[in-house]
Scaffold this active site. Structure first.
Site, PDB file in Angstrom:
ATOM      1  N   VAL A 260       0.915  -1.235   0.075  1.00  0.00           N
ATOM      2  CA  VAL A 260       0.062   0.200  -0.058  1.00  0.00           C
ATOM      3  C   VAL A 260       0.929   1.251  -0.065  1.00  0.00           C
ATOM      4  O   VAL A 260       1.827   1.239   0.716  1.00  0.00           O
ATOM      5  CB  VAL A 260      -0.800   0.022   1.136  1.00  0.00           C
ATOM      6  CG1 VAL A 260      -1.791   1.244   1.250  1.00  0.00           C
ATOM      7  CG2 VAL A 260      -1.842  -1.064   1.075  1.00  0.00           C
ATOM      8  N   HIS A 619      11.475  -5.556  19.521  1.00  0.00           N
ATOM      9  CA  HIS A 619      10.234  -4.931  19.997  1.00  0.00           C
ATOM     10  C   HIS A 619       9.705  -3.659  19.741  1.00  0.00           C
ATOM     11  O   HIS A 619       9.678  -2.814  20.543  1.00  0.00           O
ATOM     12  CB  HIS A 619      10.059  -5.442  21.700  1.00  0.00           C
ATOM     13  CG  HIS A 619      10.206  -6.532  22.003  1.00  0.00           C
ATOM     14  ND1 HIS A 619      10.597  -6.990  23.389  1.00  0.00           N
ATOM     15  CD2 HIS A 619      10.250  -7.836  21.294  1.00  0.00           C
ATOM     16  CE1 HIS A 619      10.629  -8.351  23.349  1.00  0.00           C
ATOM     17  NE2 HIS A 619      10.404  -8.957  22.221  1.00  0.00           N
ATOM     18  N   HIS A 662       7.668  -9.728  25.923  1.00  0.00           N
ATOM     19  CA  HIS A 662       7.699 -10.080  24.422  1.00  0.00           C
ATOM     20  C   HIS A 662       6.424  -9.802  23.771  1.00  0.00           C
ATOM     21  O   HIS A 662       5.464 -10.216  24.112  1.00  0.00           O
ATOM     22  CB  HIS A 662       8.204 -11.492  24.044  1.00  0.00           C
ATOM     23  CG  HIS A 662       9.598 -11.911  24.903  1.00  0.00           C
ATOM     24  ND1 HIS A 662      10.649 -11.772  24.289  1.00  0.00           N
ATOM     25  CD2 HIS A 662       9.775 -12.229  26.310  1.00  0.00           C
ATOM     26  CE1 HIS A 662      11.834 -12.028  25.102  1.00  0.00           C
ATOM     27  NE2 HIS A 662      11.195 -12.234  26.266  1.00  0.00           N
TER      28      HIS A 662
END
Ligand SMILES: *[C@@H]1O[C@H](CO)[C@@H](O)[C@H](O)[C@H]1NC(C)=O
Ligand SMILES: *[C@@H]1O[C@H](CO)[C@@H](O)[C@H](O)[C@H]1NC(C)=O
Ligand SMILES: *[C@@H]1O[C@H](CO)[C@@H](O)[C@H](O)[C@H]1NC(C)=O
Ligand SMILES: *[C@@H]1O[C@H](CO)[C@@H](O)[C@H](O)[C@H]1NC(C)=O
Ligand SMILES: *[C@@H]1O[C@H](CO)[C@@H](O)[C@H](O)[C@H]1NC(C)=O
Ligand SMILES: *[C@@H]1O[C@H](CO)[C@@H](O)[C@H](O)[C@H]1NC(C)=O
Ligand SMILES: *[C@@H]1O[C@H](CO)[C@@H](O)[C@H](O)[C@H]1NC(C)=O
Ligand SMILES: *[C@@H]1O[C@H](CO)[C@@H](O)[C@H](O)[C@H]1NC(C)=O
Length: 711
Positions: A260, A619, A662
């Site tokens: 996109v 993360h 996590h």
């Protein structure tokens, strides 16, 4: 059964088959909902939205559908998916507060996103992490409000053997787990031996055991469960959990290998670069081109991407041209600041690669962005939503001046440390490399009967110590943090509102570091002598920006690791504590040797080691933060982008401040709650009570070491 009944049953069966939509079926020109990104967050949202048969949903995913490769399915092969076609292969900019070098920063690129290539660890953070997220201006996001959604995501399997449970200190807190959710969450029956010694060592030094690491009280040593199907010992990906299980729904379209490039808005300006192809030429192949996808893992007919695009192009280019001609005539609304007026997303532009013609698809209800911590802000910026000055520099028409987009980037920075065991009787993951009969046996066991070391990952035991456990009563680190001003270590060009938001976070982070019941950092046991340490309360903040208005140029990513000196100080204390750990009666039985950081290093030398080693714990978060506008936020507590009436972001970019977890199991809820009357139906038009979107969103990849090339 009568003939009529049989005919009726067959008829139903035929109808079900003919209604099912294979992956990459030809697209409609309009959908009720368009989801950008078929990763952990996007597939979850699409699954929940498509429960309502009266709405149509399209998911556009940039990466391919996986073919069940061993490096995806076999738990013992975690890490081997990094750097493959399922990884975006991104890197950071030069990390000037560290050693000046860039770092690789993997991101899932495929149906299932990060859950295809992450480390499978399953955890949710602390109760107070969620209280803090709520306190940052987000009512509805406390631990107890999130718990039902955490639970609904899981099919939790208790460790069957009582003996193993006792040996490895695993006790299920039944009040916090789900048993009928889509993701299998379980423990392998195979345990590497060293975490037991580490847990005793931690207990010896006063760090307790957290028997169930998913009940919100994590400040201790724990075996984390994995996103693992315990019957066939394979990875439970978001694709398996949230798409394969409902692939037959006739109202859900999923297109892979489609990028996109821009969101379109009613009556607003577009970024011409994201609207037209960079070249009329056929791309020369290699990166960015779209090779055909030969076949599916689960029996779907997968149309080759080039056929797919050719078919679509014939139909859509005139539409695109017409739309663009219309837009050109509109007066551009430069510099629209967020105010009373809102703009409405009406579709997206996408393409298979930079050189392919752009296509357009219309959204009648909502556009939902789930492209991850880097690509979600990138897409907002490309669509004219972000800091006005930066957009104007790139000649991108400003649809909404929203300074927070791309800022507040943070990550759990981690540093690998290694104390190899001289005790050769200890089996470690290194044996896959050094001992060919060990490796051969492991594959025989895995393939023959789904047993042995390949049914688990190299990282099973972890600990989340509080700073108080390791600092011998010293409050030097938290004292230093509490004297900082909020803007002292932020980048100099940080917007004032973002600085105000960080001031709130800094107060909470300092409090968390001072609290003897809360995790300050994580120890990750690699079972081969590695005791990696990672900041759970990172104070450093960076950004994602655009290098150019071209959608296929990767966005410069600058986490600014270590730009706030507290982060390295916490890891220095953690590495000093590792030295105490290996000297305990328990761990010294394995005869560990201090290798990295080098033995007898001074504090300065350890800080240099940290500067050379600090990298992502996979993360990244915070870049479209869910916070009030005045605090630099980008989305409201119902995940609507400020200034829009129907554009949402639902992935890790919205987490305003990372929990000590996590990220894969961290559950976000996009809500519609008809009884409370908030969220969805209060904001958008055309809403019906059936638009229930209770969503668990899994975030970015969690994986702990590029590690071992197994086999
Ligand atoms: C990442 O790198 C690998 C190895 O070079 C390549 O095969 C893959 O296509 C790359 N991923 C992307 C999204 O380009
Ligand atoms: C289970 O978890 C809940 C929520 O954190 C907690 O209140 C309770 O004390 C836990 N139970 C046990 C037995 O640890
Ligand atoms: C979960 O495990 C069950 C039992 O093996 C299996 O049938 C199902 O396909 C698994 N689902 C996922 C998402 O792994
Ligand atoms: C490893 O163990 C062997 C045999 O026990 C011993 O000779 C050697 O010195 C040890 N090496 C280290 C680095 O401790
Ligand atoms: C190699 O692995 C085999 C099979 O697990 C084991 O019997 C043997 O002792 C190992 N060899 C060494 C040198 O560790
Ligand atoms: C699994 O297979 C191996 C040989 O391939 C055998 O030694 C082992 O006993 C089997 N385990 C189980 C639980 O059946
Ligand atoms: C804490 O105190 C112990 C015993 O006095 C000492 O061995 C250790 O090095 C100290 N640890 C830290 C992190 O200062
Ligand atoms: C901000 O600018 C000041 C003055 O030029 C400089 O001393 C400081 O180091 C800069 N801070 C950062 C984080 O770049």
């Amino acid at each position: 059964m009568s003939t009529t009944t049989l005919a009726f049953a067959l008829c139903l069966l035929c109808a079900a088959i003919s209604l099912a939509l294979p992956l990459n079926s030809p697209l409609l020109q309009a959908y009720d909902y368009i989801v950008v990104g078929g990763g952990t967050a996007g597939l979850t949202v699409a699954n929940r939205l498509s429960e309502d048969p009266s709405v149509n949903i399209l998911v556009l995913e940039a990466g391919p559908a996986d073919h069940g490769e061993d490096f995806i399915t076999v738990p013992g092969m975690i890490g081997n998916g990094i750097g493959t076609i399922y990884d975006w292969n991104l890197s950071t900019t030069a990390q000037t507060s560290m050693d000046g070098k860039p770092r690789d920063i993997p991101q899932g690129h495929g149906l299932g996103g990060g859950s295809l290539i992450n480390g499978m660890l399953w955890s949710r953070g602390e109760i107070d992490d969620w209280e803090n997220i709520a306190e940052l201006g987000n009512p509805g996001w406390t631990w107890s409000q999130m718990l039902p959604y955490f639970e609904r995501s899981e099919r939790y399997w208790e460790l069957a053997s009582e003996e193993l449970s006792a040996t490895y200190s695993i006790e299920t807190n039944t009040s916090v787990h789900g048993s009928v959710g889509p993701v299998n969450v379980s423990f392998s029956d195979w345990f590497w031996p060293t975490s037991q010694f580490l847990f005793s060592a931690l207990n010896e030094l006063g760090v307790p055991t957290a028997f169930d690491s998913n009940d919100g009280q994590i400040a201790g040593a724990s075996y984390l469960p994995l996103s693992l199907d315990p019957i066939d010992a394979s990875r439970s990906t978001a694709r398996r959990a949230y798409y394969d299980s409902i692939a037959a729904r006739p109202n859900l379209w999923v297109a892979t290998e489609q990028y996109v490039t821009q969101i379109l808005f009613d009556g607003s300006s577009a970024n011409p670069n994201a609207l037209v192809s960079t070249s009329d030429k056929v791309p020369s192949g290699g990166e960015g081109s779209s090779p055909g996808v030969p076949g599916g893992m689960f029996g779907q007919t997968i149309v080759s991407a080039s056929d797919y695009v050719a078919r679509r192009t014939r139909r859509s280019v005139p539409v695109l041209q017409k739309w663009w001609d219309g837009v050109k005539g509109l007066a551009r609304r430069q510099n629209m600041a967020v105010g009373a007026t809102t703009i409405r997303a009406n579709g997206v532009v996408f393409a298979a690669d930079a050189g392919s013609p752009r296509e357009i698809v219309t959204a009648t209800r909502e556009v939902i962005i789930a492209a991850g911590a880097f690509h979600s802000p990138q897409l907002l910026l490309l669509s004219g939503i972000g800091p006005a000055a930066a957009l104007q520099t790139l000649k991108i028409p400003v649809n909404i001046d929203l300074p927070g987009v791309g800022s507040n980037l943070h990550d759990h920075g981690q540093v690998w440390a290694w104390y190899p065991y001289n005790d050769s009787a200890i089996v470690t993951p290194m044996d896959f490399i050094t001992n060919s009969s060990f490796s051969a046996n492991a594959w025989t066991d895995y393939q023959g009967n789904r047993t042995g070391p390949l049914t688990s990952t190299a990282y099973d035991g972890v600990a989340f110590p509080a700073l108080a456990f390791i600092s011998n009563g010293s409050t030097a680190i938290t004292d230093a943090a509490s004297t900082q001003t909020a803007t002292q270590y932020l980048a100099n060009n940080t917007d004032g509102s973002v600085g105000l938001g960080f001031a709130q976070q800094l107060r909470m982070l300092t409090q968390a570091l001072s609290d003897p019941t809360r995790a300050a950092y994580e120890i990750i046991n690699g079972n081969d002598g590695a005791l990696t340490v990672a900041n759970m309360r990172p104070l450093s903040r960076g950004s994602v920006v655009l290098a150019s208005p071209q959608p296929f140029d990767p966005p410069p990513i600058n986490p600014r690791y270590g730009s706030n000196p507290i982060d390295a100080q916490v890891l220095l204390a953690a590495l000093r504590f590792n030295q105490q750990l290996i000297a305990t009666d328990s761990l010294s039985q394995l005869d560990p040797t201090q290798m990295f950081p080098p033995p007898a290093a001074s504090d300065d030398e350890i800080l240099q080691y940290i500067a050379a080693s600090m990298q992502t714990e996979y993360h990244p978060a915070g870049t479209c933060a869910m916070m009030p506008l005045a605090l630099g936020g980008v989305v409201s507590p119902d995940l609507l982008v400020y200034g829009t009436e129907n554009l949402r972001v639902v992935d890790s970019s919205t987490i305003p401040m990372l929990p000590a977890a996590h990220l894969q199991a961290v559950v976000l809820l996009t809500f519609y709650d008809s009884t409370l009357g908030r969220g969805y139906h209060t904001r958008s038009k055309q809403r019906k009570p059936s638009d229930v979107v209770s969503v668990y969103v899994v975030f970015a990849p969690a994986y702990h070491d590029r590690g071992l090339a197994i086999r």
